[in-house]
Each structure stands twice: as C-alpha cells, then as structure tokens.
Scaffold this active site. Structure first.
Site, short mmCIF file in Angstrom:
data_model
loop_
_atom_site.label_atom_id
_atom_site.label_comp_id
_atom_site.label_asym_id
_atom_site.label_seq_id
_atom_site.Cartn_x
_atom_site.Cartn_y
_atom_site.Cartn_z
N SER A 144 -2.45 -35.66 -48.75
CA SER A 144 -2.09 -34.26 -48.98
C SER A 144 -2.53 -33.74 -50.34
O SER A 144 -2.73 -32.53 -50.52
CB SER A 144 -0.58 -34.08 -48.82
OG SER A 144 0.13 -34.96 -49.68
N GLY A 178 -0.05 -36.73 -45.32
CA GLY A 178 0.73 -37.84 -44.77
C GLY A 178 -0.05 -39.12 -44.58
O GLY A 178 0.51 -40.14 -44.16
N ASN A 208 1.27 -42.37 -50.45
CA ASN A 208 2.27 -42.42 -49.38
C ASN A 208 2.73 -43.85 -49.11
O ASN A 208 3.86 -44.07 -48.67
CB ASN A 208 1.71 -41.79 -48.11
CG ASN A 208 1.61 -40.28 -48.22
OD1 ASN A 208 2.50 -39.63 -48.74
ND2 ASN A 208 0.51 -39.71 -47.75
N HIS A 256 3.83 -32.32 -54.91
CA HIS A 256 2.52 -31.70 -54.73
C HIS A 256 2.24 -30.64 -55.79
O HIS A 256 3.08 -29.77 -56.04
CB HIS A 256 2.42 -31.07 -53.33
CG HIS A 256 2.55 -32.08 -52.24
ND1 HIS A 256 3.76 -32.34 -51.61
CD2 HIS A 256 1.63 -32.89 -51.66
CE1 HIS A 256 3.57 -33.27 -50.69
NE2 HIS A 256 2.29 -33.62 -50.70
#
Length: 228
Positions: free
Chosen positions: A55, A93, A121, A207
């Site tokens: 992401s 993801g 992740n 983010h």
C-alpha cells in the site's frame, strides 16, 4: 478608370504577398512541430522502472495515486528528460508471500530497474523474519533469473517495538543482510523522516499523506538516481 485599375492591381499584389507569408509561416510551424515530434522518445524505446510493493507504493489513502512516491519519481524523471517510464506495481495489503506469488506474472513484461518494497505487512502481522527473508530472496532471484542485466533495489522497512524488541531488531536487519548478500542498492528505511510523524501520515498512523510521500520520493531518489 486608370486609377481604378491601378488600385485593383495593388490589392492583388498585396493579397499575393500575404498568401505567400501565410504559406511560409505554416511551413515554419509544421517544421517546428516535426522537430518536436522527432525529439520525443517513443514510449517503446524508454527503459522501465518497476516499483513492486504494498500500500505504500500503491499510494493508499491518497486522492490521486500519482501523488505516491512512485508517481513523484516519474515526474522527477520527466523533468530531467530521462528516458524512463515508471510502473507502479503496488498492491495494498501485500505480504512478501503474496509478492512471491505475483512476481511471475509481472515478469512477463521487460524491466530495467526493479525496486522491491515489501515486508511491512509481514512485520505488522508478526510473520517470522525467516519467512520474510526467504520470500524477499525468492523474488529477487526470479527477477535476476529473468532479467540478469536489471538493476535491483531493496527498500528497507522497520516496525514499532510493540512487536517485541528482538523481533523488531531482526526484522530491521534482514534488509541490509539481503542487500549485502545480493550486492544490490539498499534504501535503508523507506519511511525515514515520515514514520511516527503524525502530520505526515493519515489518521491510521501508518500511511503517508501527499506531503509524506514527497519525503519518501526523496528517500528513494537519492538511492536510485545514479542507476539511471
């Protein structure tokens, strides 16, 4: 009557001159357009930089994905007149395992520079560092096997110590280990200057905002500019 004929003759002469000037101007404009067209590098002739990540690469949460660091790198490249096109292959993801499964499909298209940004992740999910190491190495091996002349870049990642100090330290170290083993370019920490800075991150605290991505782009650029 004579004066009338002289007047008509003068008007015809003026018309002929104007027509000639317009024709020359048109030819000059067409020549300029031709030069502009031929001076541009055809898309097929440009080299390719692939940003393969999660992401962070995809630009999660941004109104315009081109505001993510990969898109900003393309703008920098264009401003410098370099013949490279950037492909943003980020998937939100994505884990290193998912990336290892996806890379075969991506390698169907040629590439010249490959920037690997995965593992974040894995860390957030507490996946064993040994598994992350194995998958990152497998991805690099596949790229090198398919395109041995491609330049490889690994974007380092770190995770908060709430996963355990030992785990966080081992996770951080794996990127430098892999980069050294493969003799490839390392971006020590992609989120340097952004991670933990609330004003540069979305409300999720993970983010980056558009401003945050500008810093990420700079972190990337200083490491890849000499490869172009």
């Amino acid at each position: 009557m004579m004066n009338r004929f002289v007047f008509i003759a003068k008007m015809l002469l003026i018309g002929a001159i104007l027509t000639s000037c317009n024709s020359k101007n048109k030819e000059t404009a067409e020549q300029k357009d031709s030069v502009k067209t031929t001076s541009k590098t055809p898309a097929s002739a440009k080299k390719t930089i692939v940003f393969f990540g999660n992401s962070l690469t995809a630009g999660y949460g941004l109104d315009d994905p081109s505001q993510a660091f990969a898109g900003l790198i393309q703008k920098r490249i264009d401003s410098l007149g370099l013949s490279y096109k950037v492909i943003n292959a980020g998937v939100s993801g994505e884990t290193t395992s998912g990336g290892n499964s996806r890379i075969d499909w991506l390698l169907k298209q040629p590439l010249d520079i490959f920037v690997l940004e995965l593992g974040g992740n894995d860390g957030l999910r507490g996946i064993p560092v040994s598994e992350t190491r194995k998958n990152l190495q497998a991805i690099l091996d596949k790229v090198r096997a398919k395109y041995p002349d491609a330049k490889l870049v690994l974007a380092g990642m770190q995770i908060p110590p709430n996963m355990g100090q030992k785990y966080a330290s081992e996770f951080k170290a794996v990127y430098a280990e892999i980069a050294d083993k493969n003799k490839i370019t390392l971006i020590p920490f992609l989120l340097e200057g952004v991670g933990g800075e609330s004003k540069l991150n979305l409300p999720d605290g993970i983010h980056p905002t558009a401003e945050g991505h500008k810093i990420l782009a700079e972190n990337v650029w200083v490491r890849i500019k000499d490869l172009l």
